[in-house]
Design a protein around this motif. Structure first.
Motif, PDB file in Angstrom:
ATOM      1  N   GLU A  23      40.538  47.750 -19.303  1.00 59.11           N
ATOM      2  CA  GLU A  23      40.626  49.201 -19.322  1.00 59.11           C
ATOM      3  C   GLU A  23      41.771  49.644 -18.419  1.00 59.11           C
ATOM      4  N   GLY A  24      42.514  50.649 -18.853  1.00 57.75           N
ATOM      5  CA  GLY A  24      43.594  51.172 -18.026  1.00 57.75           C
ATOM      6  C   GLY A  24      44.920  50.497 -18.294  1.00 57.75           C
ATOM      7  N   ASP A  25      45.833  50.646 -17.332  1.00 55.29           N
ATOM      8  CA  ASP A  25      47.207  50.148 -17.471  1.00 55.29           C
ATOM      9  C   ASP A  25      47.622  49.444 -16.179  1.00 55.29           C
ATOM     10  N   PRO A  26      47.579  48.124 -16.149  1.00 53.95           N
ATOM     11  CA  PRO A  26      47.946  47.405 -14.920  1.00 53.95           C
ATOM     12  C   PRO A  26      49.411  47.527 -14.537  1.00 53.95           C
ATOM     13  N   LEU A  27      50.269  48.002 -15.438  1.00 52.11           N
ATOM     14  CA  LEU A  27      51.657  48.251 -15.056  1.00 52.11           C
ATOM     15  C   LEU A  27      51.773  49.496 -14.173  1.00 52.11           C
ATOM     16  N   SER A  28      50.799  50.376 -14.293  1.00 54.91           N
ATOM     17  CA  SER A  28      50.750  51.552 -13.424  1.00 54.91           C
ATOM     18  C   SER A  28      49.866  51.315 -12.204  1.00 54.91           C
ATOM     19  N   ASN A  29      48.799  50.552 -12.396  1.00 55.91           N
ATOM     20  CA  ASN A  29      47.868  50.237 -11.317  1.00 55.91           C
ATOM     21  C   ASN A  29      47.408  48.802 -11.505  1.00 55.91           C
ATOM     22  N   ILE A  30      47.952  47.898 -10.699  1.00 58.67           N
ATOM     23  CA  ILE A  30      47.671  46.478 -10.883  1.00 58.67           C
ATOM     24  C   ILE A  30      46.183  46.172 -10.787  1.00 58.67           C
ATOM     25  N   SER A  31      45.426  47.016 -10.064  1.00 60.76           N
ATOM     26  CA  SER A  31      43.990  46.777  -9.918  1.00 60.76           C
ATOM     27  C   SER A  31      43.225  46.973 -11.216  1.00 60.76           C
ATOM     28  N   ASP A  32      43.844  47.562 -12.226  1.00 56.65           N
ATOM     29  CA  ASP A  32      43.173  47.669 -13.522  1.00 56.65           C
ATOM     30  C   ASP A  32      42.906  46.301 -14.138  1.00 56.65           C
ATOM     31  N   LEU A  33      43.561  45.261 -13.639  1.00 53.99           N
ATOM     32  CA  LEU A  33      43.254  43.908 -14.118  1.00 53.99           C
ATOM     33  C   LEU A  33      41.811  43.523 -13.822  1.00 53.99           C
ATOM     34  N   ARG A  34      41.185  44.206 -12.887  1.00 53.09           N
ATOM     35  CA  ARG A  34      39.785  43.930 -12.571  1.00 53.09           C
ATOM     36  C   ARG A  34      38.834  44.473 -13.640  1.00 53.09           C
TER      37      ARG A  34
ATOM     38  N   HIS B 255      31.463  49.204  -9.173  1.00 52.94           N
ATOM     39  CA  HIS B 255      32.471  50.263  -9.068  1.00 52.94           C
ATOM     40  C   HIS B 255      33.857  49.657  -9.206  1.00 52.94           C
ATOM     41  N   THR B 256      34.678  50.253 -10.027  1.00 46.43           N
ATOM     42  CA  THR B 256      36.033  49.753 -10.224  1.00 46.43           C
ATOM     43  C   THR B 256      37.009  50.577  -9.405  1.00 46.43           C
ATOM     44  N   PRO B 257      37.793  49.947  -8.534  1.00 47.47           N
ATOM     45  CA  PRO B 257      38.733  50.714  -7.713  1.00 47.47           C
ATOM     46  C   PRO B 257      39.803  51.366  -8.586  1.00 47.47           C
ATOM     47  N   VAL B 258      40.231  52.534  -8.200  1.00 44.32           N
ATOM     48  CA  VAL B 258      41.274  53.228  -8.952  1.00 44.32           C
ATOM     49  C   VAL B 258      42.634  53.051  -8.308  1.00 44.32           C
ATOM     50  N   ALA B 259      42.674  52.431  -7.151  1.00 43.31           N
ATOM     51  CA  ALA B 259      43.950  52.182  -6.478  1.00 43.31           C
ATOM     52  C   ALA B 259      43.875  50.828  -5.801  1.00 43.31           C
ATOM     53  N   THR B 260      45.016  50.196  -5.626  1.00 40.74           N
ATOM     54  CA  THR B 260      45.054  48.891  -5.000  1.00 40.74           C
ATOM     55  C   THR B 260      44.529  48.971  -3.574  1.00 40.74           C
ATOM     56  N   PRO B 261      43.450  48.230  -3.251  1.00 40.20           N
ATOM     57  CA  PRO B 261      42.912  48.278  -1.896  1.00 40.20           C
ATOM     58  C   PRO B 261      43.796  47.511  -0.929  1.00 40.20           C
ATOM     59  N   SER B 262      43.740  47.879   0.327  1.00 42.44           N
ATOM     60  CA  SER B 262      44.480  47.163   1.360  1.00 42.44           C
ATOM     61  C   SER B 262      43.645  47.106   2.618  1.00 42.44           C
ATOM     62  N   LEU B 263      43.934  46.102   3.439  1.00 40.39           N
ATOM     63  CA  LEU B 263      43.185  45.927   4.678  1.00 40.39           C
ATOM     64  C   LEU B 263      43.589  46.986   5.690  1.00 40.39           C
TER      65      LEU B 263
ATOM     66  N   GLU C 238      47.373  41.839  -6.446  1.00 41.14           N
ATOM     67  CA  GLU C 238      47.457  43.090  -5.697  1.00 41.14           C
ATOM     68  C   GLU C 238      48.324  42.921  -4.450  1.00 41.14           C
ATOM     69  N   LEU C 239      48.169  41.787  -3.771  1.00 41.28           N
ATOM     70  CA  LEU C 239      48.966  41.545  -2.568  1.00 41.28           C
ATOM     71  C   LEU C 239      50.443  41.360  -2.905  1.00 41.28           C
ATOM     72  N   TYR C 240      50.741  40.755  -4.054  1.00 44.20           N
ATOM     73  CA  TYR C 240      52.145  40.623  -4.460  1.00 44.20           C
ATOM     74  C   TYR C 240      52.768  42.001  -4.689  1.00 44.20           C
ATOM     75  N   VAL C 241      52.013  42.887  -5.329  1.00 46.20           N
ATOM     76  CA  VAL C 241      52.535  44.234  -5.560  1.00 46.20           C
ATOM     77  C   VAL C 241      52.700  44.965  -4.229  1.00 46.20           C
ATOM     78  N   GLN C 242      51.746  44.804  -3.317  1.00 47.84           N
ATOM     79  CA  GLN C 242      51.897  45.394  -1.984  1.00 47.84           C
ATOM     80  C   GLN C 242      53.152  44.860  -1.291  1.00 47.84           C
ATOM     81  N   ALA C 243      53.492  43.591  -1.555  1.00 47.38           N
ATOM     82  CA  ALA C 243      54.673  42.985  -0.938  1.00 47.38           C
ATOM     83  C   ALA C 243      55.975  43.502  -1.548  1.00 47.38           C
TER      84      ALA C 243
END
Length: 669
Positions: free
Chosen positions: A623-634, A661-669, A578-583
């Protein structure tokens, strides 16, 4: 693992659970990775109203970082606790560890929260990483109260599971005065993973070993130090027995020959995803992969329908400190099918690897043998001072089938060069910390193939003595990037661990690591307590600056592999991506840092790392598509390790993880 040593000047009673004398004191020696890092002393003194007070002082010096603290336990007849307090030297006043349990109710305050509740009739006090002396008191209380199958521990959350203390056997050790028989116990739910305790016939804690909950630690009773190696071997054997029990608890849902159909296939090669795919597995290998319409399913083959899900190569955790058999199910549950250990204990790791190769629960283990120099700043048990000693250490690891050498910060320059030359001769690569005597330029020139932790790169990019953010347009930054590109030096940033270990106390760790919602309480509380007095704005600036460096390395074509270090087991690799995608890395590129790119770094890409015919059947369904939302890897549902499919939820439950609960968007600090 943790072997705890203490010297008692007074006898502690004739049997486990016997009352303590009016006064009692002793000393423990504490180890990390079999390397002595400090001591713990305790004293029991009489108090008013027939109570006693145990005062415990601990001081640790680990790689230059000194930690000290004092614990005070007040207890009455039957070792029944009425109060517990812990104070860490130098800690802010806001950090409170306190339990009051004198009446019918209990008040518990910890960094993770505060709770007032009705006290169970039988319960002990405690907190994470309990001192040896306090565990000795815990065992005496347990014995004095009829050895309950479940012993509640008073914690700041009702999610804390009761302890499961089990007598699992005896260990007879040879001492100068003759053989001694110790009773062996496992303790679950005190930390993540089962501790192993040995009690002697006088009711003393002879030894304790902790294989999980962070880096392995040890403590041993000084009287039993001559039997140190015997106890370590007995502890490893017990861990393997614990692993056998886990294997019986979680069985594959598919093996041999089966097909996964309907999933979006992200094969890890960088090719576009296939929206409706079919992948056939037979005898641990991928025998067909492609669009469902072009793959013929053999008659009678077991079919797993995966419509609406994504199928990817199994993830690679490239910076683990594999510290207990419980790590295996936790990593597999998160989709990790290969893990590189970056410095652990030789006997445990080789036994664990042997069991996994035979089919036990756990990802494929790749081992990097830790080498450092001796002294108070050393890390681990393998210390070398000369080039010849460095060569001998490399040979020992090579003979044991390790894939890499991990050098550490106290290695001397001439020893580093000798290690690199011998490693190359033996077919191993060199990774690790850049030794303090050189910088990243010098480490690479000396023969380091890979570097753990982004900090060693950013430090070398700065002018000498500077601490500010890196100027990527500076000559030093450009020169280091050029060198790393030319040598194809692999970087393992461990950015997620930097975020976790350095986050502000004002920010809940679960806000950026939602995997904590699924973790056992003992793990979640540990990570929440890591927060410190850090300015949130400055911390965000530092994380953003690190992200810019990671993006510059990626843009330059420098290999990046994902590892979570001692972050949250399993989920930590998701946070890293997730942090790599944020970068600024594309999701596909981020995924490749934990699949095909990692396999290339370990020279295993012909056999693994992507979903291609002929490769190992290491796969993960999410579940989902990590190419659209990397957090789906969770959102892992199934994992295939070497051709065996497991249910993710069942794996997690076996070691205390649960659905969250599974996040639907990449969380950030």
């Amino acid at each position: 693992m943790r072997l705890i040593a203490f010297v008692a000047s007074l006898a502690l009673g004739s049997a486990l659970g016997a009352p303590a004398l009016a006064q009692e004191h002793g000393r423990y020696v504490t180890y990390s990775l079999l390397h002595a890092i400090g001591s713990e002393t305790y004293m029991v003194s009489p108090a008013e109203s027939g109570r006693s007070v145990m005062t415990i002082a601990a001081s640790l010096s680990d790689r230059g970082s000194t930690r000290a603290g004092e614990t005070q336990l007040t207890f009455g007849p039957g070792f029944t606790p009425s109060a517990l307090a812990y104070r860490r030297s130098g800690a802010p006043a806001t950090e409170v560890w306190r339990t009051e349990a004198a009446g019918a109710s209990a008040i518990v305050e910890e960094p993770s929260g505060r709770r007032t509740f009705t006290k169970p009739a039988t319960a002990f006090v405690g907190f994470a990483q309990m001192p040896a002396s306090l565990q000795m008191a815990m065992m005496r209380y347990w014995a004095a109260h009829s050895r309950p199958a479940a012993l509640p521990i008073l914690r700041a959350s009702d999610q804390a599971l009761p302890l499961a203390i089990r007598r699992v056997g005896e260990t007879t050790v040879a001492l100068p005065a003759g053989p001694a028989r110790l009773t062996r116990y496992t303790v679950a739910n005190l930390m993540f993973g089962r501790e192993i305790l040995w009690m002697d016939s006088q009711g003393r804690l002879a030894a304790a070993m902790t294989f999980a909950g962070g880096l392995p630690q040890e403590q041993v009773l000084e009287a039993y130090q001559p039997a140190f190696e015997q106890l370590v071997k007995a502890g490893v054997a017990q861990e393997m027995a614990d692993l056998d029990a886990l294997d019986r608890q979680v069985r594959p849902t598919a093996s041999g020959a089966f097909a996964i159909v309907g999933a979006r296939l992200i094969d890890g090669t960088g090719a576009p995803a296939i929206p409706d795919s079919a992948v056939i597995v037979r005898d641990g290998r991928i025998v067909a992969a492609g669009p469902r319409a072009s793959v013929t399913l053999p008659a009678g083959i077991k079919v797993i329908h995966a419509e609406g899900q994504s199928l990817l190569p199994g993830l690679w955790e490239m910076h683990s400190h594999y510290s207990g058999v419980e790590f295996g199910p936790a990593l597999l549950a998160a989709g990790v099918t290969t893990a590189r250990d970056c410095g652990g204990e030789f006997g445990f790791l080789t036994a664990m690897r042997r069991k996994i190769r035979a089919g036990a629960l756990g990802p494929r283990l790749l081992l990097a043998g830790l080498i450092d120099s001796a002294g108070p700043l050393a890390f681990g048990a393998v210390d070398v001072e000369t080039p010849a000693e460095g060569v001998a250490a490399v040979d020992r690891y090579a003979d044991a089938g390790f894939e890499q050498i991990k050098v550490y910060t106290q290695i001397k320059p001439d020893v580093l060069k000798a290690i690199a030359v011998e490693a190359r001769r033996r077919g191993l690569t060199v990774t690790g910390h850049v030794p303090a005597a050189v910088d990243a330029f010098g480490g690479i020139e000396a023969g380091m193939d890979q570097i753990n932790h982004l900090q060693f790169v950013t430090r070398a990019m700065l002018p000498e003595g500077a601490n500010g953010p890196v100027d990527l347009n500076s000559d030093r930054a450009k020169a280091l990037i050029a060198l790393m590109k030319a040598r194809q030096t692999v970087i393992d940033p461990t950015e997620g661990w930097g975020e976790m270990a350095g986050h502000p106390a004002s920010v809940s760790a679960a806000s950026f690591e939602p995997g904590l919602d699924a973790a056992p309480y003992v793990l979640a509380a540990k990570f929440e307590a890591l927060g410190g007095p850090v300015d949130a704005d400055r911390f965000r600036e530092r994380m953003a600056a690190n992200g810019r460096v990671i993006k510059a390395l990626y843009d330059a074509g420098i290999p990046i592999v994902a590892g979570s270090d001692t972050g949250l087991i399993g989920y930590g690799i998701d946070r890293e991506l997730e942090l790599y995608v944020q970068a600024g890395l594309p999701p596909m590129a981020a995924i490749q840092t934990a699949t095909l790119g990692a396999a290339r770094a370990m020279r295993l890409d012909r056999d693994s790392g992507s979903v291609e015919v002929g490769k190992r059947a290491d796969l993960v369904l999410v579940e989902g598509d990590p190419l659209s939302n990397i957090s789906d890897l969770r959102r892992v549902t199934k994992v295939v390790r070497n051709g065996q499919m497991f249910d993710s939820a069942a794996l997690g439950r076996s070691v205390g993880f649960h659905r969250s609960h599974t996040p639907v968007a990449t969380p950030s600090l």
